[in-house]
Scaffold this active site. Structure first.
Site, mmCIF file in Angstrom:
data_model
loop_
_atom_site.group_PDB
_atom_site.id
_atom_site.type_symbol
_atom_site.label_atom_id
_atom_site.label_comp_id
_atom_site.label_asym_id
_atom_site.label_seq_id
_atom_site.Cartn_x
_atom_site.Cartn_y
_atom_site.Cartn_z
ATOM 1 N N HIS A 144 68.371 35.907 47.296
ATOM 2 C CA HIS A 144 67.475 34.992 46.588
ATOM 3 C C HIS A 144 66.900 35.697 45.377
ATOM 4 C CE1 HIS A 144 64.549 31.814 45.846
ATOM 5 N NE2 HIS A 144 63.695 32.785 45.598
ATOM 6 N N ASP B 157 57.145 22.750 53.131
ATOM 7 C CA ASP B 157 57.179 23.513 51.887
ATOM 8 C C ASP B 157 57.435 22.609 50.695
ATOM 9 O OD1 ASP B 157 57.385 25.969 50.210
ATOM 10 O OD2 ASP B 157 59.410 25.195 49.957
ATOM 11 N N ARG C 20 51.124 22.470 44.732
ATOM 12 C CA ARG C 20 50.728 23.699 44.037
ATOM 13 C C ARG C 20 51.025 23.613 42.556
ATOM 14 N NH1 ARG C 20 54.471 27.456 46.497
ATOM 15 N NH2 ARG C 20 53.701 28.973 45.002
ATOM 16 N N SER D 197 56.633 30.211 50.757
ATOM 17 C CA SER D 197 57.506 29.138 50.277
ATOM 18 C C SER D 197 58.955 29.597 50.251
ATOM 19 C CB SER D 197 57.062 28.708 48.870
ATOM 20 O OG SER D 197 57.971 27.784 48.305
ATOM 21 N N LYS E 158 62.112 28.790 53.640
ATOM 22 C CA LYS E 158 63.431 28.172 53.429
ATOM 23 C C LYS E 158 64.549 29.143 53.789
ATOM 24 C CE LYS E 158 62.612 26.936 49.085
ATOM 25 N NZ LYS E 158 61.173 26.991 48.780
#
Length: 425
Positions: free
Chosen positions: A82, A161, A168, A183, A187
């Site tokens: 990620h 989320d 947010r 967050s 995931k």
């Protein structure tokens, strides 16, 4: 329980209990906590912070709000990566098939771009026929066929989320490290991968502008992954200048294919190889093939072609090209000392490569091709970059974003190293 009590506890610097957190996330997902109450709690978290235990509980509660994927039926270890996002960051495109070619399975759930940072799915959708939305059964079929899949997350994955992320974004609480970390990791953990490598960007084109804040975010995410039983490591990498020479959807796909063909810009190749080795080590692939060899012998390209075809795409089809171009040239001679990643990202966004709202379309051919990188010599009248757009009326605003985007000097400036640090549990 009562939402007001939870808000007051955190507002006054208290530590939320596991039960309070579980109740809050569940009630918010069901609509039993009002948006203004969750906004207030998010601001309290931003200002007061959270302990490691609170962040772990918050993340687990978001995971528990939806389904959790399971890849235990696969014969090989799974690895995922990620990135926190940047300008020209197309690394996932060559990385997923490369790691698959070296012996791991790569189930990669990716997102779309918003603002100045590009999205992996937008890039891949510039390939004719390619599909981002797959069922779980289709994901499994693509992984078995190609060794890697890159697709959109289903609606059942961490729905809390999705709801909180949108809140947010409009309440000034995006910057909270506990909320960013939970967050991302809710995931990624729900995705079911056995190991995870995080690429945390640092610099003007990144969300985290300083090494210190990036390191704090990396450490928090590594702790969350480790606590959840996912082998997790993070690299802090430079985003004070764009990555590679292409910024924009189809332009970045073309550059990724260059890398898979054994070429491509040195920084993209270096970071792809480094992340591939980290992923293979984290996954513990026995007898893993060396990633450099997989690029050289064509096996990574073979995996790429299988992956694209398995998701409906045509890897041989011409990529979209914007009909309008504008060349920007150097005004003096010397060395390109700096090139601001954020300014280049905003310019590409204004050209049509990005979106201001999630529902906005993107232009697959829009973007910027760089002809010089920091440290390169430049001459007056020689091209620094080429702007690509569907409509020439977009050029003036892109040029405005680039007004102070670079400096030319006698010597290169001090830039961040490509890989700044490595964070482990």
């Amino acid at each position: 329980m009562d939402a007001i009590d939870v808000i007051i506890t955190k507002r006054d610097g208290g530590e939320l209990s596991t039960e309070q957190i579980r109740w809050t996330i569940d009630a918010y997902t069901r609509g039993a906590i009002a948006e203004e109450q969750m906004s207030s709690l998010a601001m309290a978290i931003l200002l007061r912070g959270m302990t490691r235990r609170e962040i772990a509980d918050w993340t687990q509660a978001m995971i528990d709000s939806g389904e959790r994927m399971d890849w235990s039926m696969l014969e090989r270890p799974t690895a995922d990566k990620h990135s926190t996002g940047g300008v020209g960051d197309k690394i996932t495109l060559p990385l997923a098939p490369l790691v698959a070619a070296c012996g791991a399975y790569v189930p990669q759930l990716s997102g779309r771009g918003l603002g100045h940072t590009g999205g992996t799915l937008d890039k891949l959708e510039s390939i004719p026929g390619w599909r981002a939305d797959l069922t779980n059964a289709e994901m499994l079929a693509v992984i078995r066929e190609a060794g890697a899949v890159v697709c959109a997350a289903g609606g059942g994955l961490a729905p809390a989320d999705k709801k909180l992320y949108a809140l947010r974004d409009v309440t000034g609480t995006v910057e909270s490290i506990p909320l960013i970390a939970s967050s991302i990791m809710s995931k990624k953990i729900a995705e079911g991968t056995g190991s995870l490598v995080l690429d945390v960007k640092v610099g003007s084109g990144a969300f985290m502008k300083t090494t210190e804040t990036a390191r704090e975010l990396a450490r928090t995410m590594v702790e969350l992954g480790t606590d959840a039983g996912v082998r997790t490591v993070a690299l802090l990498t430079a985003m004070d200048r764009p990555l590679g020479l292409a910024v924009g959807n189809a332009l970045e796909v073309a550059e990724a294919v260059e890398v898979l063909s054994g070429g491509g810009p040195a920084d993209v190749v270096e970071l792809t190889l480094r992340l591939a080795r980290e992923m293979l080590e984290a996954a513990g692939v026995p007898g893993a093939k060396d990633p450099e060899r997989a690029l050289a012998d064509g096996s990574a390209m073979d995996a790429w072609r299988r992956m694209i075809i398995a998701q409906g795409g045509d890897p041989d089809a011409p990529l979209p090209a914007a009909p309008e171009t504008l060349e920007i040239t150097a005004g003096s001679s010397g060395v390109l000392a700096t090139l601001d990643a954020y300014a280049v990202g905003v310019a590409a966004w204004r050209l049509g490569a990005g979106r201001a709202r999630k529902e906005d379309p993107v232009s697959p051919g829009a973007g910027i091709t760089l002809h010089a990188k920091p440290g390169d010599k430049v001459e007056p009248g020689r091209p620094l970059m080429t702007l690509h757009a569907d409509d020439p009326s977009r050029f003036p605003r892109a040029q405005e974003a680039l007004r102070d985007a670079w400096t030319i000097a006698d010597a290169p400036a001090d830039l961040l190293p490509l890989v700044i640090d490595r964070v482990t549990a």
